[in-house]
Design a protein around this motif. Structure first.
Motif, short mmCIF file in Angstrom:
data_model
loop_
_atom_site.label_atom_id
_atom_site.label_comp_id
_atom_site.label_asym_id
_atom_site.label_seq_id
_atom_site.Cartn_x
_atom_site.Cartn_y
_atom_site.Cartn_z
N LEU A 127 -48.13 25.96 -18.65
CA LEU A 127 -49.27 25.09 -19.46
C LEU A 127 -50.30 25.18 -17.89
N PRO A 128 -50.84 24.06 -18.70
CA PRO A 128 -52.31 23.45 -17.86
C PRO A 128 -51.62 22.28 -16.64
N PHE A 129 -50.60 21.70 -16.91
CA PHE A 129 -49.89 21.22 -16.21
C PHE A 129 -48.58 20.80 -15.98
N VAL A 130 -48.36 20.24 -15.19
CA VAL A 130 -46.79 20.47 -14.16
C VAL A 130 -45.30 19.37 -15.33
N PRO A 131 -44.78 19.70 -15.98
CA PRO A 131 -43.84 18.96 -16.94
C PRO A 131 -43.55 17.76 -16.42
N ARG A 132 -43.83 16.73 -17.17
CA ARG A 132 -42.38 15.67 -17.01
C ARG A 132 -41.39 15.44 -17.51
N GLN A 133 -40.10 15.57 -16.46
CA GLN A 133 -38.93 15.72 -16.66
C GLN A 133 -38.04 13.78 -17.72
N LYS A 134 -37.49 14.06 -18.46
CA LYS A 134 -37.50 13.54 -19.40
C LYS A 134 -36.10 13.28 -19.31
N ALA A 135 -36.26 11.81 -19.46
CA ALA A 135 -34.19 10.94 -18.47
C ALA A 135 -33.38 11.11 -20.16
N ASN A 136 -32.44 11.54 -19.86
CA ASN A 136 -31.34 12.15 -19.91
C ASN A 136 -30.23 9.99 -20.64
#
Length: 136
Positions: A127-136
């Motif tokens: 992906l051309p961006f760093v994934p954002r971590q999703k809050a659980n």
């Protein structure tokens, strides 16, 4: 994070972000740095001026076509796929082998692990961006 100005062998100029200088070198060596216009992997850094901070903070211009397109892509990926974080490699491999149900996923992988997935025929793409971590 570091931003580089890049140019492909066909003369297309574009910017991209990397975790570090070593990260750029490793991704380029693995053929994962590609031209945003033509897809060429023959890409080199170009001369660029360093970013200098000012004592005052001016509003950052928004709405550039590339920034808007990346934001739309990020929103689409986050809306239509599951974030699996550092489990990306095992999840992708399990789906490819049929031991897990197929679904769209995104997450994080070390370059050598991503390269192994590609060598094994597992269909993945950076992906051309760093994934954002999703809050659980």
């Amino acid at each position: 994070m570091i931003r580089y100005a890049l140019r492909c062998a066909n003369g297309h100029v574009f910017d991209s972000w990397f975790r570090s200088s070593d990260g750029y070198d490793a991704m380029r060596a693995a053929g994962q740095v590609t031209c945003t216009t033509c897809g060429s992997t023959d890409v080199d850094k170009t001369l660029m001026a360093p970013a200098v901070s000012e004592t005052t903070t001016a509003p950052r211009p928004t709405g550039a076509p590339a920034e808007t397109a990346l934001d739309k892509l990020r929103q689409h990926v986050e809306k239509t796929s599951d974030y699996v974080g550092s489990n990306f490699v095992s999840e992708a491999r399990a789906m490819h082998q049929g031991s897990a149900p197929e679904r769209a996923i995104h997450g994080e992988a070390r370059i050598e692990d991503a390269r192994k997935l590609i060598e094994d025929g597992v269909p993945i793409a950076p992906l051309p961006f760093v994934p954002r971590q999703k809050a659980n």
